[in-house]
Design a protein around this motif. Structure first.
Motif, PDB file in Angstrom:
ATOM      1  N   ASP A 258      -5.347  -0.949  -5.006  1.00 25.61           N
ATOM      2  CA  ASP A 258      -4.762  -1.580  -3.814  1.00 25.61           C
ATOM      3  C   ASP A 258      -5.725  -2.645  -3.302  1.00 25.61           C
ATOM      4  O   ASP A 258      -6.764  -2.331  -2.743  1.00 25.61           O
ATOM      5  N   GLU A 259      -5.376  -3.871  -3.530  1.00 24.45           N
ATOM      6  CA  GLU A 259      -6.197  -5.023  -3.136  1.00 24.45           C
ATOM      7  C   GLU A 259      -7.656  -4.852  -3.552  1.00 24.45           C
ATOM      8  O   GLU A 259      -8.562  -4.834  -2.720  1.00 24.45           O
TER       9      GLU A 259
ATOM     10  N   SER B 112       0.846  -1.210   0.000  1.00 27.63           N
ATOM     11  CA  SER B 112       0.000   0.000   0.000  1.00 27.63           C
ATOM     12  C   SER B 112       0.868   1.241   0.000  1.00 27.63           C
ATOM     13  O   SER B 112       0.587   2.220  -0.703  1.00 27.63           O
TER      14      SER B 112
HETATM   15 MG   LIG Z   1      -2.072  -2.776   2.083  1.00 31.40          MG
END
Ligand SMILES: [Mg+2]
Ligand SMILES: Nc1ncnc2c1ncn2[C@@H]1O[C@H](COP(=O)(O)OP(=O)(O)OP(=O)(O)O)[C@@H](O)[C@H]1O
Lengths: 408, 237
Positions: B168-169, B47
């Protein structure tokens, strides 16, 4: 801007309960302010009209130099042939009544008691309107055709121990400085509302007053208009007509003469301003609390908006618009509620008020909810709402994007 | 041509007992139209890396160049405008604005950009229709499923036709089936356009979609490190 305003509006309705409480606090503050403002405006208006219609008229005309020389040289500042002036002004549209007076002070005695009095000589047929100032407690007021009679104040009557029908002797000095004596028969006892006035008040026909002063002149000419608001328009017209005569005059408007009225207005206005500040602060706390909570709750949204490129100023605007929206809603509801309150008070027949200081009678108060009062209340609440949103809005624009995005 | 270029990027955080160095002299070069994944254990700094590339945070040192522009040279407001026009973000927890409808959410970056209302709503509708959300255009996020929300978020990321989409994910909050749908969508978008995609994930299935695999460990990026783990057959290649 429209979209941002829409977003802010939707955010206001998002937490209905909290927004309702905030709006309610604004409405309460607004109504407190508008009701107080409405009450004092009603008081001003009442006081203004009473002052004008029962004492001062809308304006008074004196001979030039009256205010300087009325004590030292009263004879030189009396007005001769008042009828000439009155005839000249009578046809001006908006002029209601023109009359004249002659007043002096003296010592009144009945039997053994002697009291200091303030005597005013009037034209009974022209002063029926002004007579409303006095409430007759016994006997009657002056009438057209009265000659050697007079009415006296309630407290003076007690001081003198006089009854209806008694003869009162008044000793005074004439304009020429000669001691002079007149007699009149008491036909009425009145009260004016002012205790001080009631203990010196003597009213007699002007002919009798002129006899006491050994003059055929008068002291002042009083002009009463149909409508107080017409004064600024009529005053120059009256002065213009006066200028056509070969004598010089001075004029005074009621406002210049009404010291008590001006004092009351400035006192109450001061109180209103302090009150407005208090209401403003309360509204500020309420809105600031709501806005701060909104910012904290929506931190992650702020982060998202910033991430997709919203400039800081957009966040500031968003929250300011929200505060403005709350203030506007509160203000508009406040206006509606203020009207409602004033209608209810009208419906109930007013609020009974105790006698004001120096007065002997109470009165029924109403609220005059005018545009002016509403505007002031609106300005105070709206300003407070915006000002209290400033810091939360600024705070929102400064959040760390990634920290904000972590909150859910 | 490099769209994302990192040279000796360092990033550390102040933690309880000293500094935690998350990125240590990290280098990265991603070309136009790449479809790259960053994998790595939890807390490895995925991240952190994406936030630096997206201009949401600033590095301690090193150079980050996006589409030839050095991010550290931009002022805060210029960075915001840069994000708005060059970068699309897709987040794990969608981060849609709850009071806006799907279409309004998608149109919001265009609003920030200054596109007029008619045009941006047109574009938002078009994007949402392409993503199979034609019947959900006027619904607010709380009326949509997770997968639908993420598709709205992807549409929002693409609204301003960015050079790069950072995710991000993006599937971490979704079930397997929906994750597949989302990855298929991203994959097809990458094929149709020359938008560069960079995403992070824990999920090997998701990672297997990528054309290029990066592994983050001990503050360094390692190329192709996860290739061995991918089962063949799926993917965006
Ligand atoms: Mg993360
Ligand atoms: N603001 C911060 N302050 C202090 N430490 C931080 C901060 N942000 C991240 N960290 C730490 O930096 C490290 C990297 O965090 P990061 O979120 O980038 O990891 P990640 O690879 O994304 O992990 P995950 O897979 O769990 O999402 C972690 O150890 C984390 O605790």
């Amino acid at each position: 801007m429209f979209d941002l305003a829409l977003l802010s509006l939707r955010n206001i309705f998002r937490n209905v309960r909290r927004s309702t409480i905030t709006v309610l606090s604004i409405v309460i503050g607004f109504c407190a302010l508008s009701s107080f403002g409405g009450f004092i405006d009603f008081t001003f208006e009442g006081l203004r009209e009473t002052t004008i219609r029962t004492q001062l008229g809308h304006m008074q005309i004196y001979a030039d130099g009256y205010w300087e020389k009325r004590i030292s040289d009263p004879e030189s500042v009396l007005i001769a042939k008042p009828q000439e002036i009155e005839e000249m002004l009578a046809d001006l549209p908006g002029v209601s009544v023109i009359t004249h007076r002659l007043s002096f002070s003296g010592l009144a005695s009945v039997g053994n008691s002697t009291v200091n009095v303030s005597v005013i000589g009037i034209v009974p047929e022209l002063e029926e309107d002004f007579a409303d100032f006095e409430t007759v407690v016994d006997g009657r007021n002056l009438r057209p055709g009265d000659t050697e009679v007079g009415v006296i104040g309630e407290h003076l009557q007690k001081g003198l121990g006089a009854k209806i029908g008694d003869w009162v002797t008044v000793m005074t000095s004439s304009v020429g400085g000669v001691i002079n004596v007149i007699d009149f028969q008491v036909v009425g006892v009145v009260k004016t509302g002012s205790k001080e006035y009631d203990s010196v008040f003597v009213k007699i026909p002007i002919d009798l007053a002129q006899k006491a002063q050994e003059t055929d002149k008068v002291e002042r000419i009083i002009v009463l208009l149909d409508d107080t608001n017409e004064l600024p328009k009529l005053l120059p017209q009256i002065e213009q007509r006066l200028a056509q005569l070969d004598r010089d005059f001075e004029t005074r408007t009621w406002l210049e003469l009404a010291g008590f009225y001006t004092a009351v207005v400035s006192l109450y206005t001061g109180i209103f301003n302090v009150f407005a500040i208090i209401v403003g602060v309360v509204v500020m706390f309420s809105v600031a609390n709501t806005m701060t909570m909104a910012v904290f709750e929506r931190t992650s949204e702020i982060g998202a908006l910033r991430a997709i490129g919203a400039p800081r100023i957009m966040l500031v605007c968003m929250f300011l618009l929200e505060g403005l929206g709350i203030g506007l809603i509160g203000g508009l509801l406040g206006i509606a509620t203020s009207y409602l309150i004033s209608y209810v008070i009208d419906f109930l027949g007013g609020i009974p008020m105790p006698p004001p200081p120096g007065m002997s009678q109470g009165y029924q108060a109403y609220l005059s909810v005018t545009g002016n009062v509403l505007l002031k209340s609106f300005a105070v609440t709206l300003l407070a709402s915006i000002v209290s949103s400033l810091y939360p809005a600024f705070f929102a624009s400064r959040v760390q994007i990634i920290e904000a995005l972590k909150k859910s | 041509m490099s769209v994302i270029l990192l040279k000796s990027v360092c990033k550390s955080y102040l933690s309880g007992d000293g500094r935690l160095h998350v990125l240590k002299q990290t280098d990265l070069d991603i070309k136009k139209a790449d479809f790259a994944v960053v994998a790595g254990p939890s807390g490895s700094g995925k991240s952190t890396l994406l936030n630096l590339i997206g201009g949401l945070d600033r590095p301690d040192s090193g150079l980050i160049e996006i589409d030839g522009v050095e991010l550290s040279r931009l002022t805060d407001s210029k960075q915001a405008a840069f994000r708005n026009q060059k970068i699309g973000f897709v987040f794990q927890s969608f981060h849609l604005i709850p009071v806006l409808t799907a279409a309004e959410n998608v149109a919001w970056p265009l609003y920030i950009k200054g596109v007029n209302r008619k045009q941006r709503m047109l574009r938002a509708r078009e994007l949402l229709s392409n993503f199979g959300l034609a019947t959900h255009i006027d619904k607010q996020p709380d009326k949509l499923s997770g997968g639908q929300c993420q598709r709205v978020a992807i549409a929002r990321a693409l609204a301003c036709e960015p050079q790069i989409v950072l995710a991000d994910e993006p599937t971490a909050n979704l079930d397997h089936k929906t994750s597949v749908e989302i990855m298929d969508l991203l994959c097809s978008l990458n094929k149709e356009s020359d938008v560069t995609f960079l995403f992070s994930t824990h999920d090997q299935m998701v990672a297997s979609y990528a054309k290029r695999h990066l592994y983050l460990e001990d503050g360094k990026l390692i190329e192709n490190a996860v290739d061995a783990h991918i089962d063949e057959g799926v993917g965006c290649v």
